[in-house]
Design an enzyme around this catalytic site. Structure first.
Site, PDB file in Angstrom:
ATOM      1  CG  HIS A 225      -1.956  -1.016   1.234  1.00  0.00           C
ATOM      2  ND1 HIS A 225      -3.015  -0.983   2.107  1.00  0.00           N
ATOM      3  CD2 HIS A 225      -2.138  -2.118   0.463  1.00  0.00           C
ATOM      4  CE1 HIS A 225      -3.804  -2.013   1.882  1.00  0.00           C
ATOM      5  NE2 HIS A 225      -3.289  -2.721   0.883  1.00  0.00           N
TER       6      HIS A 225
ATOM      7  CD  GLU B 212      -1.966   4.083   3.322  1.00  0.00           C
ATOM      8  OE1 GLU B 212      -3.129   4.264   3.714  1.00  0.00           O
ATOM      9  OE2 GLU B 212      -1.672   3.327   2.364  1.00  0.00           O
TER      10      GLU B 212
ATOM     11  CB  CYS C 101      -6.455  -0.575   5.396  1.00  0.00           C
ATOM     12  SG  CYS C 101      -4.740  -1.145   5.250  1.00  0.00           S
TER      13      CYS C 101
ATOM     14  CB  CYS D 135      -1.891   1.488   6.365  1.00  0.00           C
ATOM     15  SG  CYS D 135      -1.537   0.726   4.754  1.00  0.00           S
TER      16      CYS D 135
END
Length: 157
Positions: A53, A55, A83, A86
């Protein structure tokens, strides 16, 4: 000195790169003391890595750059609410602040589904700001999924 809007615009540029690569268009920028440590965009398909992701990639790059897994005092700008995965990494990195554009009603772990970054059962909490360039962040996601549905419908015919 750059503002929250400036940093979010950079995150949106990263999201656009993801869009062009047919990845879910999410971008992130990690900043410490007003300086960009790292920026990244979603790349789980390209990297064959479900944890890739925006992040997570920005956190990894920043930790590598600083030589430390703690990024105390740093701020993360991200186009979509983080999420659970993260948010957990954000806590572990000891970020001071997270600024995101749009909420994620299906997977958001900051406000939408969970409140991980401000759960006082953890030994660290994070200052959170939301809604920075919210409309722009929503639009790129909406456009991406709309185009994906159109392509899927065309393929079915």
């Amino acid at each position: 000195m750059l503002t929250d809007i400036d940093f979010m615009n950079i995150a949106l540029q990263e999201a656009f790169i993801a869009f062009q690569q047919d990845e879910v268009p999410i971008g992130a920028v990690l900043v410490q003391n007003g300086q960009i440590l790292a920026q990244a965009h979603n790349a789980p398909i390209a990297q064959n890595d479900p944890s890739a992701h925006a992040e997570m990639l920005a956190l990894r790059k920043a930790c590598e750059k600083t030589g430390n897994y703690r990024l105390t005092g740093a701020a993360l700008y991200v186009t979509l609410e983080p999420c659970v995965m993260c948010a957990g990494a954000i806590l572990q990195a000891r970020l001071a602040r997270v600024i995101f554009g749009a909420r994620d009603p299906k997977a958001g772990a900051v406000f939408s589904l969970y409140h991980i970054l401000n759960d006082n059962r953890f030994n660290h909490q994070v200052d959170v700001a939301e809604g920075v360039l919210q409309e722009e962040c929503r639009k790129i996601l909406s456009r991406f999924f709309k185009e994906k549905r159109i392509r899927a419908d065309s393929a079915d015919k």
